[in-house]
Design a protein around this motif. Structure first.
Motif, PDB file in Angstrom:
ATOM      1  N   ILE A 187      19.672  44.062  39.404  1.00 13.43           N
ATOM      2  CA  ILE A 187      19.169  42.768  38.929  1.00 13.43           C
ATOM      3  C   ILE A 187      19.780  42.428  37.572  1.00 13.43           C
ATOM      4  O   ILE A 187      20.209  41.291  37.325  1.00 13.43           O
ATOM      5  CB  ILE A 187      17.633  42.794  38.845  1.00 13.43           C
ATOM      6  N   PHE A 188      19.841  43.414  36.676  1.00 14.30           N
ATOM      7  CA  PHE A 188      20.419  43.190  35.347  1.00 14.30           C
ATOM      8  C   PHE A 188      21.885  42.785  35.449  1.00 14.30           C
ATOM      9  O   PHE A 188      22.332  41.833  34.791  1.00 14.30           O
ATOM     10  CB  PHE A 188      20.263  44.457  34.505  1.00 14.30           C
ATOM     11  N   ALA A 202      21.094  32.524  43.370  1.00 15.67           N
ATOM     12  CA  ALA A 202      20.820  33.965  43.434  1.00 15.67           C
ATOM     13  C   ALA A 202      19.808  34.371  42.365  1.00 15.67           C
ATOM     14  O   ALA A 202      18.883  35.147  42.638  1.00 15.67           O
ATOM     15  CB  ALA A 202      22.123  34.750  43.266  1.00 15.67           C
ATOM     16  N   ILE A 203      19.982  33.845  41.151  1.00 17.20           N
ATOM     17  CA  ILE A 203      19.033  34.154  40.079  1.00 17.20           C
ATOM     18  C   ILE A 203      17.648  33.619  40.425  1.00 17.20           C
ATOM     19  O   ILE A 203      16.623  34.282  40.206  1.00 17.20           O
ATOM     20  CB  ILE A 203      19.518  33.568  38.743  1.00 17.20           C
ATOM     21  N   PHE A 204      17.602  32.413  40.975  1.00 10.45           N
ATOM     22  CA  PHE A 204      16.315  31.841  41.373  1.00 10.45           C
ATOM     23  C   PHE A 204      15.668  32.672  42.479  1.00 10.45           C
ATOM     24  O   PHE A 204      14.440  32.845  42.502  1.00 10.45           O
ATOM     25  CB  PHE A 204      16.514  30.400  41.838  1.00 10.45           C
ATOM     26  N   SER A 205      16.482  33.198  43.389  1.00 10.47           N
ATOM     27  CA  SER A 205      15.940  33.991  44.493  1.00 10.47           C
ATOM     28  C   SER A 205      15.323  35.291  44.006  1.00 10.47           C
ATOM     29  O   SER A 205      14.405  35.819  44.643  1.00 10.47           O
ATOM     30  CB  SER A 205      17.045  34.290  45.514  1.00 10.47           C
ATOM     31  N   ILE A 206      15.831  35.829  42.900  1.00  8.09           N
ATOM     32  CA  ILE A 206      15.252  37.059  42.358  1.00  8.09           C
ATOM     33  C   ILE A 206      13.793  36.837  41.973  1.00  8.09           C
ATOM     34  O   ILE A 206      12.962  37.752  42.068  1.00  8.09           O
ATOM     35  CB  ILE A 206      16.075  37.545  41.150  1.00  8.09           C
ATOM     36  N   MET A 207      13.464  35.615  41.575  1.00  5.52           N
ATOM     37  CA  MET A 207      12.083  35.300  41.220  1.00  5.52           C
ATOM     38  C   MET A 207      11.154  35.355  42.425  1.00  5.52           C
ATOM     39  O   MET A 207       9.932  35.364  42.266  1.00  5.52           O
ATOM     40  CB  MET A 207      12.022  33.916  40.572  1.00  5.52           C
ATOM     41  N   LEU A 208      11.716  35.405  43.624  1.00  5.16           N
ATOM     42  CA  LEU A 208      10.895  35.446  44.829  1.00  5.16           C
ATOM     43  C   LEU A 208      10.319  36.829  45.101  1.00  5.16           C
ATOM     44  O   LEU A 208       9.657  37.032  46.119  1.00  5.16           O
ATOM     45  CB  LEU A 208      11.723  34.995  46.043  1.00  5.16           C
ATOM     46  N   PHE A 209      10.585  37.793  44.207  1.00  3.45           N
ATOM     47  CA  PHE A 209      10.012  39.128  44.374  1.00  3.45           C
ATOM     48  C   PHE A 209       8.486  39.077  44.446  1.00  3.45           C
ATOM     49  O   PHE A 209       7.855  39.936  45.066  1.00  3.45           O
ATOM     50  CB  PHE A 209      10.428  40.038  43.214  1.00  3.45           C
ATOM     51  N   LYS A 256      13.099  43.643  50.442  1.00  2.00           N
ATOM     52  CA  LYS A 256      14.212  43.662  51.387  1.00  2.00           C
ATOM     53  C   LYS A 256      14.783  42.273  51.604  1.00  2.00           C
ATOM     54  O   LYS A 256      16.010  42.073  51.553  1.00  2.00           O
ATOM     55  CB  LYS A 256      13.744  44.252  52.720  1.00  2.00           C
ATOM     56  N   TYR A 257      13.918  41.288  51.827  1.00  2.00           N
ATOM     57  CA  TYR A 257      14.395  39.931  52.094  1.00  2.00           C
ATOM     58  C   TYR A 257      15.004  39.302  50.844  1.00  2.00           C
ATOM     59  O   TYR A 257      15.968  38.532  50.935  1.00  2.00           O
ATOM     60  CB  TYR A 257      13.253  39.077  52.629  1.00  2.00           C
ATOM     61  N   VAL A 258      14.469  39.634  49.681  1.00  2.00           N
ATOM     62  CA  VAL A 258      15.044  39.110  48.443  1.00  2.00           C
ATOM     63  C   VAL A 258      16.450  39.662  48.239  1.00  2.00           C
ATOM     64  O   VAL A 258      17.385  38.923  47.894  1.00  2.00           O
ATOM     65  CB  VAL A 258      14.145  39.462  47.243  1.00  2.00           C
ATOM     66  N   PHE A 259      16.627  40.952  48.461  1.00  2.00           N
ATOM     67  CA  PHE A 259      17.953  41.554  48.334  1.00  2.00           C
ATOM     68  C   PHE A 259      18.937  40.925  49.317  1.00  2.00           C
ATOM     69  O   PHE A 259      20.101  40.678  48.967  1.00  2.00           O
ATOM     70  CB  PHE A 259      17.874  43.062  48.572  1.00  2.00           C
ATOM     71  N   LEU A 260      18.490  40.669  50.524  1.00  2.10           N
ATOM     72  CA  LEU A 260      19.377  40.076  51.523  1.00  2.10           C
ATOM     73  C   LEU A 260      19.782  38.658  51.130  1.00  2.10           C
ATOM     74  O   LEU A 260      20.961  38.283  51.224  1.00  2.10           O
ATOM     75  CB  LEU A 260      18.690  40.071  52.892  1.00  2.10           C
TER      76      LEU A 260
END
Length: 219
Positions: A28-29, A100-107, A113-117
């Motif tokens: 993530i970093f 992609a950065i916005f999707s990381i917030m979906l954790f 698993k789905y966030v990584f994908l």
């Protein structure tokens, strides 16, 4: 008989979860750092510069006035169609990195698993866009403005040299594909939750106990 095995399995599970989460945090970093660098590369107008006259050209801007050149981020004037196309590819890659950065917030909403994908697919698409943009940019060096700035012949840099922004754009190509592959691996290797693992071990323990009562030895 089975207590030591269960403790070993629990310890292994805890260590696996710990290592996986450490790698996830590093991923993530690096993803955030890569997106920031990608944005800085696009914002920098000086990809190719003349060391003598201080003139330059890049994705979206150029200056052939020598020492009178000023950096204006809002002044978008590609000197050729090829540089304009390359700029659009890089801009698309930057937008994908933003997604992609916005999707990381979906954790907080989805499983890891789905966030990584999702993030890995965005990074893979960004890799494709960056590669295409980086590949076609040198074809703009044949333009008359580029040759005037560099005092060069066809497809040569003459008195010009490559600046850090263009070098970093090449580095980001490998960075994007490595982060994408690592994201897919982390998604595939996601460990079970400890609560689910404990339930599984209790089930195995109960099954082993029932089997031993029936005169069967379970390993």
């Amino acid at each position: 008989m089975y207590q030591g095995n269960y403790l070993d399995l629990i310890t292994h599970s805890k260590n696996y979860n710990k290592n996986w989460r450490i790698l996830s945090a590093i991923w993530i970093f690096l993803t955030i750092c890569s997106s920031i660098l990608h944005l800085l590369v696009i914002m920098n107008p000086e990809w190719i510069g003349n060391n003598k006259t201080k003139s330059y050209f890049g994705l979206y801007n150029y200056c052939n006035n020598g020492y009178d050149c000023e950096w204006d981020l809002l002044n978008i004037k590609p000197f050729s169609i090829i540089s304009h196309i390359s700029f659009l590819f890089y801009l698309s890659a930057a937008i994908l990195n933003g997604f992609a950065i916005f999707s990381i917030m979906l954790f907080v909403l989805l499983t890891e698993k789905y966030v990584f994908l999702v993030v890995s697919w965005f990074q893979l698409l960004s890799f494709v866009m960056t590669t295409i943009g980086c590949f076609i940019f040198p074809f703009s060096w044949d333009h008359s403005i580029a040759r005037e700035i560099c005092d060069s012949q066809v497809y040569t840099l003459g008195y010009c040299s490559v600046r850090w922004a263009y070098v970093m754009s090449i580095v980001l190509i490998f960075d994007q594909i490595l982060l994408s592959v690592l994201g897919f691996i982390l998604a595939k290797k996601q460990p079970q939750k400890l609560s689910e693992y404990y339930d599984y071990l209790n089930y195995c323990k109960t099954s082993s106990f029932d089997g031993s009562r029936d005169g069967k030895e379970v390993y």
